[in-house]
Design a protein around this motif. Structure first.
Motif, PDB file in Angstrom:
ATOM      1  N   UNK A 120       0.843  -1.188   0.000  1.00 23.79           N
ATOM      2  CA  UNK A 120       0.000   0.000   0.000  1.00 23.79           C
ATOM      3  C   UNK A 120       0.880   1.240   0.000  1.00 23.79           C
ATOM      4  N   UNK A 121       0.273   2.402  -0.121  1.00 25.54           N
ATOM      5  CA  UNK A 121       1.045   3.650  -0.076  1.00 25.54           C
ATOM      6  C   UNK A 121       1.731   3.798   1.277  1.00 25.54           C
ATOM      7  N   UNK A 122       1.041   3.400   2.345  1.00 27.16           N
ATOM      8  CA  UNK A 122       1.645   3.455   3.677  1.00 27.16           C
ATOM      9  C   UNK A 122       2.840   2.512   3.772  1.00 27.16           C
ATOM     10  N   UNK A 123       2.729   1.334   3.148  1.00 25.31           N
ATOM     11  CA  UNK A 123       3.845   0.381   3.161  1.00 25.31           C
ATOM     12  C   UNK A 123       5.076   0.968   2.472  1.00 25.31           C
ATOM     13  N   UNK A 124       4.865   1.629   1.343  1.00 25.24           N
ATOM     14  CA  UNK A 124       5.986   2.229   0.628  1.00 25.24           C
ATOM     15  C   UNK A 124       6.625   3.323   1.469  1.00 25.24           C
ATOM     16  N   UNK A 125       5.808   4.069   2.196  1.00 22.38           N
ATOM     17  CA  UNK A 125       6.366   5.080   3.097  1.00 22.38           C
ATOM     18  C   UNK A 125       7.260   4.437   4.155  1.00 22.38           C
ATOM     19  N   UNK A 156      -2.346  -8.655 -11.320  1.00 18.45           N
ATOM     20  CA  UNK A 156      -1.012  -8.545 -10.719  1.00 18.45           C
ATOM     21  C   UNK A 156      -0.172  -7.470 -11.407  1.00 18.45           C
ATOM     22  N   UNK A 157      -0.237  -7.423 -12.731  1.00 20.70           N
ATOM     23  CA  UNK A 157       0.547  -6.442 -13.483  1.00 20.70           C
ATOM     24  C   UNK A 157       0.195  -5.028 -13.030  1.00 20.70           C
ATOM     25  N   UNK A 158      -1.067  -4.726 -12.932  1.00 21.11           N
ATOM     26  CA  UNK A 158      -1.500  -3.379 -12.548  1.00 21.11           C
ATOM     27  C   UNK A 158      -1.067  -3.046 -11.126  1.00 21.11           C
ATOM     28  N   UNK A 159      -1.136  -4.011 -10.220  1.00 25.71           N
ATOM     29  CA  UNK A 159      -0.738  -3.751  -8.832  1.00 25.71           C
ATOM     30  C   UNK A 159       0.758  -3.501  -8.734  1.00 25.71           C
ATOM     31  N   UNK A 160       1.546  -4.247  -9.497  1.00 25.43           N
ATOM     32  CA  UNK A 160       2.989  -4.029  -9.499  1.00 25.43           C
ATOM     33  C   UNK A 160       3.325  -2.662 -10.077  1.00 25.43           C
ATOM     34  N   UNK A 161       2.660  -2.291 -11.157  1.00 25.28           N
ATOM     35  CA  UNK A 161       2.906  -0.983 -11.770  1.00 25.28           C
ATOM     36  C   UNK A 161       2.574   0.152 -10.806  1.00 25.28           C
ATOM     37  N   UNK A 162       1.481  -0.007 -10.068  1.00 22.17           N
ATOM     38  CA  UNK A 162       1.094   1.030  -9.108  1.00 22.17           C
ATOM     39  C   UNK A 162       2.170   1.178  -8.031  1.00 22.17           C
ATOM     40  N   UNK A 163       2.670   0.054  -7.519  1.00 23.81           N
ATOM     41  CA  UNK A 163       3.692   0.127  -6.483  1.00 23.81           C
ATOM     42  C   UNK A 163       4.988   0.733  -7.018  1.00 23.81           C
ATOM     43  N   UNK A 164       5.356   0.384  -8.256  1.00 27.34           N
ATOM     44  CA  UNK A 164       6.553   0.966  -8.855  1.00 27.34           C
ATOM     45  C   UNK A 164       6.433   2.487  -8.965  1.00 27.34           C
ATOM     46  N   UNK A 165       5.252   2.959  -9.309  1.00 22.95           N
ATOM     47  CA  UNK A 165       5.033   4.408  -9.396  1.00 22.95           C
ATOM     48  C   UNK A 165       5.230   5.062  -8.032  1.00 22.95           C
ATOM     49  N   UNK A 166       4.768   4.397  -6.978  1.00 23.10           N
ATOM     50  CA  UNK A 166       4.954   4.927  -5.628  1.00 23.10           C
ATOM     51  C   UNK A 166       6.428   4.940  -5.238  1.00 23.10           C
ATOM     52  N   UNK A 167       7.142   3.862  -5.588  1.00 24.38           N
ATOM     53  CA  UNK A 167       8.570   3.805  -5.283  1.00 24.38           C
ATOM     54  C   UNK A 167       9.322   4.930  -5.980  1.00 24.38           C
ATOM     55  N   UNK A 170       8.851   8.376  -4.514  1.00 21.44           N
ATOM     56  CA  UNK A 170       9.560   8.617  -3.263  1.00 21.44           C
ATOM     57  C   UNK A 170      11.078   8.488  -3.412  1.00 21.44           C
ATOM     58  N   UNK A 171      11.525   8.267  -4.637  1.00 25.23           N
ATOM     59  CA  UNK A 171      12.956   8.233  -4.892  1.00 25.23           C
ATOM     60  C   UNK A 171      13.650   6.960  -4.470  1.00 25.23           C
ATOM     61  N   UNK A 172      12.897   5.893  -4.272  1.00 21.05           N
ATOM     62  CA  UNK A 172      13.510   4.628  -3.893  1.00 21.05           C
ATOM     63  C   UNK A 172      14.070   3.934  -5.139  1.00 21.05           C
ATOM     64  N   UNK A 173      15.292   3.417  -5.082  1.00 26.42           N
ATOM     65  CA  UNK A 173      15.898   2.775  -6.261  1.00 26.42           C
ATOM     66  C   UNK A 173      15.182   1.468  -6.595  1.00 26.42           C
ATOM     67  N   UNK A 174      14.837   1.307  -7.848  1.00 25.46           N
ATOM     68  CA  UNK A 174      14.109   0.110  -8.279  1.00 25.46           C
ATOM     69  C   UNK A 174      14.679  -0.397  -9.596  1.00 25.46           C
ATOM     70  N   UNK A 175      14.430  -1.659  -9.879  1.00 22.29           N
ATOM     71  CA  UNK A 175      14.840  -2.275 -11.136  1.00 22.29           C
ATOM     72  C   UNK A 175      13.858  -3.391 -11.445  1.00 22.29           C
TER      73      UNK A 175
END
Length: 375
Positions: A120-125, A156-167, A170-175
């Motif tokens: 969730x957004x709170x989890x990413x925070x 699943x694809x949409x949920x992963x994309x949403x989380x990547x956008x949140x990451x 917030x400037x978290x490094x992702x790959x």
């Protein structure tokens, strides 16, 4: 885990981020001092998706949080710096974020391997409060429907994309990463476009590992040798750095005094119940953190001691192979197949043959051996 001396690191080091170069230097110093540097912690083998190529077998007992807390303190006291938190889906561990708070308090750098669908957004925070070195997630196809069918989880694809956008927000490094399988190999350009659209680095491999019990019924999604060759030829055309995606490259002919790899040398794998293995692939149990301290396992395990003394010259069949310089030789895969630590592994041999074929096709002539000889 790749051998420290037998990687493409010297070739690609100028383009590596300074932080990663520093970590590589710190890892070498830890190895020189006989210390573990980076560990893989499988917090749970449960998962909320069911990817067709997955090698994990659910059902292993999970350590309660107080035991993980004690283990993390032991690792910090030893000098471990990097933790890779994985699973299964690690965020399904009941006290995942409490555990993440402990890693931050103890000063670990954390890599998180997650499908991101639970966040969730709170989890990413809360992730922002940890020392996140990187977050890696997998796409099985650029088409959402194909991806969801492969992991057998609608949406699943949409949920992963949403989380990547949140990451990213917030400037978290992702790959992102992918396994080249029957569902995506015919149009690899689509995966490149997905990575470009996301503005994220991507790494990929055609390897599909046997399940932890060595069953291979899921190999129906695995590419044949001919399909891997065709894929590599496409990747050559698509990428300015094809070796990153296809392994289409040669390495200097490795010397016999090189170590095997980082298994049991730079770190180990810990399963949800506290069992310790040399690496993600190798099924040999070398200790149990419910009954032994980490220091005892790291310093006294006969199997780990053996791994640290082995050199490529001990793998005589591999050292005499003409495809050695095209090979990522994996003692873990070989050991699981019954070939012993010093024998060849089926997957490594296949990819070495494809690497050679690819380079020969590009040059339209056999790849010449150098005059170097192994020790």
């Amino acid at each position: 885990m790749l051998p420290l001396e037998h990687t493409a690191s010297e070739k690609d080091s100028p383009s590596r981020p300074p932080g990663l170069r520093l970590i590589a230097q710190a890892q070498k110093r830890a190895v020189k001092n006989g210390k573990a540097f980076d560990l893989t912690l499988e917090l749970t083998h449960r998962c909320n998706v069911a990817c067709r190529h997955c090698y994990i077998i659910p059902g292993e007992e999970e350590l309660p949080f107080p035991e993980w807390e004690g283990i993390l303190q032991q690792l910090a006291d030893h000098g471990v710096f990097v933790l890779t938190l994985t699973g299964g889906e690690p965020t399904l561990y009941s006290r995942f974020f409490d555990l993440l708070d402990v890693t931050a308090r103890l000063g670990f750098a954390v890599r998180l391997f997650s499908n991101l669908t639970t966040l969730s957004e709170e989890d990413v925070d809360r992730l922002c409060g940890a020392n996140i070195l990187g977050v890696e997630t997998t796409f099985h196809a650029a088409d959402p429907e194909v991806h969801d069918r492969f992991c057998r989880s609608p949406g699943a694809f949409a949920r992963t994309m949403r989380a990547l956008a949140l990451l990213k927000d917030r400037g978290l490094p992702a790959a992102i990463k992918t396994a080249w399988t029957r569902c995506n190999h015919e149009d690899p350009a689509a995966m490149f476009r997905l990575a470009a659209d996301l503005g994220l680095p991507m790494r990929a491999s055609p390897s599909v590992s046997p399940r932890r019990d060595m069953s291979t019924d899921h190999f129906t999604c695995k590419l044949s040798e001919g399909e891997v060759f065709e894929l590599f030829m496409k990747l050559i055309q698509l990428s300015e750095d094809p070796a990153q995606y296809a392994s289409c490259d040669t390495y200097p002919l490795p010397k016999g005094d090189y170590g095997f790899c980082g298994a049991g040398v730079t770190g180990v794998r810990v399963t949800p119940s506290g069992k310790v293995h040399p690496c993600v692939e190798m099924q040999q149990i070398v200790g149990d953190l419910r009954r032994q301290s980490f220091e005892e396992i790291w310093n006294d395990s006969p199997f780990l001691k053996k791994l640290r003394t082995l050199r490529l010259r001990d793998a005589t069949e591999c050292m005499n192979c003409p495809d050695l310089r095209f090979c990522f030789r994996c003692p873990g895969l070989a050991y699981n197949e019954g070939a012993g630590l010093c024998g060849p592994a089926t997957e490594a041999c296949l990819l070495a043959r494809v690497n050679r074929r690819t380079l020969e096709a590009l040059s339209e002539s056999p790849v010449l051996e150098t005059s170097e000889t192994s020790e």
